[in-house]
Design an enzyme around this catalytic site. Structure first.
Site, PDB file in Angstrom:
ATOM      1  N   MET A   1      15.048 -10.782  -8.366  1.00  0.00           N
ATOM      2  CA  MET A   1      13.713 -10.731  -8.991  1.00  0.00           C
ATOM      3  C   MET A   1      13.183  -9.281  -8.997  1.00  0.00           C
ATOM      4  O   MET A   1      12.220  -8.982  -8.310  1.00  0.00           O
ATOM      5  CB  MET A   1      12.754 -11.640  -8.218  1.00  0.00           C
TER       6      MET A   1
ATOM      7  N   THR B   1      10.935  -9.316  -3.253  1.00  0.00           N
ATOM      8  CA  THR B   1       9.968  -9.372  -4.353  1.00  0.00           C
ATOM      9  C   THR B   1       8.573  -9.295  -3.768  1.00  0.00           C
ATOM     10  O   THR B   1       8.362  -9.689  -2.614  1.00  0.00           O
ATOM     11  CB  THR B   1      10.112 -10.697  -5.126  1.00  0.00           C
TER      12      THR B   1
ATOM     13  N   CYS C   1       5.521  -3.073  -5.923  1.00  0.00           N
ATOM     14  CA  CYS C   1       6.587  -3.695  -6.702  1.00  0.00           C
ATOM     15  C   CYS C   1       7.816  -2.826  -6.502  1.00  0.00           C
ATOM     16  O   CYS C   1       7.729  -1.593  -6.624  1.00  0.00           O
ATOM     17  CB  CYS C   1       6.199  -3.748  -8.178  1.00  0.00           C
TER      18      CYS C   1
END
Length: 229
Positions: free
Chosen positions: A10, A83, A196
């Site tokens: 992810m 993630t 992120c």
């Protein structure tokens, strides 16, 4: 050494960073030919993003829980979700396994507090910025998190999903993100959560004046601390 269980995919760029940095970290700490004990399960990112668009978070939780049970069966001692965004279902995943989950927000909050900061800005996906799951978990540790103005959310999300998950690092995008960071500084942020994994490919400490907290790097270091304790 404990075995680290990774749930990734992810995106695969994120999984690559976790795998690489865990190996580099063990080499740095132990030397020689040392490498970490890892179990990795990756999911189909296209399937998860389609479910995300349809707001099928229940199904996303089921898929990640299934992957987590797989790494547990394979011998993992604890679990890491590779993630930020999909920590939205972290509680569902944690409840599905008998091994502990090393929650990203807990790790990041401890690092922010150790640095003496009480208010930080967060840049990440639209879900991470607009939903309360990460911000509330940080608040539980006494850390206030502010996010960019909503007008910036689509831009950041597009930069992540259309550029960075494919490994495309664009200078114009970096300059615009630095401008967003400056706005958060003006709003009182004492540091910036690079929230992120893919954004860590774009934004580094040398790019901004505020202290940067690279969430993936902090997560990796905490996993190494636990595995090698």
């Amino acid at each position: 050494m404990q075995t680290i269980g990774l749930v990734g995919g992810m995106s695969w760029e994120s999984s690559l960073v976790y795998y690489r940095d865990l190996n580099l970290g063990v080499q740095e700490r132990l030397g020689g030919l040392s490498s970490p004990k890892l179990v990795l399960s990756t999911v189909d990112f296209a399937e998860l993003t389609a479910l995300e668009d349809a707001e099928r978070w229940d199904r996303i939780g089921e898929l990640l829980a299934e992957a987590a049970r797989g790494v547990e069966r394979a011998g993992a001692d604890f679990l890491v979700l590779c993630t930020t965004t999909f920590h939205k279902v972290a509680d569902q995943v944690a409840a599905a396994v008998g091994i502990p989950l090393l929650h990203l927000a807990d790790v990041v909050a401890e690092a922010v507090k150790a640095a003496g900061a009480g208010k930080v800005g967060l840049i990440g996906t639209t879900v991470a910025m607009s939903d309360s799951f990460f911000i509330d978990r940080m608040a539980g540790h006494g850390v206030e998190v502010i996010v960019p103005a909503p007008a910036h959310h689509d831009f950041l999300n597009t930069a992540i999903y259309e550029e960075l998950v494919h490994g495309n690092v664009v200078d114009d995008t970096r300059r615009r993100v630095v401008g967003i960071v400056d706005e958060l500084w003006d709003a009182g942020a004492e540091g910036i959560l690079v929230g992120c994994t893919e954004l860590e490919l774009l934004i580094h400490q040398s790019d901004i004046d505020l202290p940067a907290y690279p969430c993936t790097t902090l997560h990796v270091n905490a996993a190494l601390d636990r595995a090698l304790a």
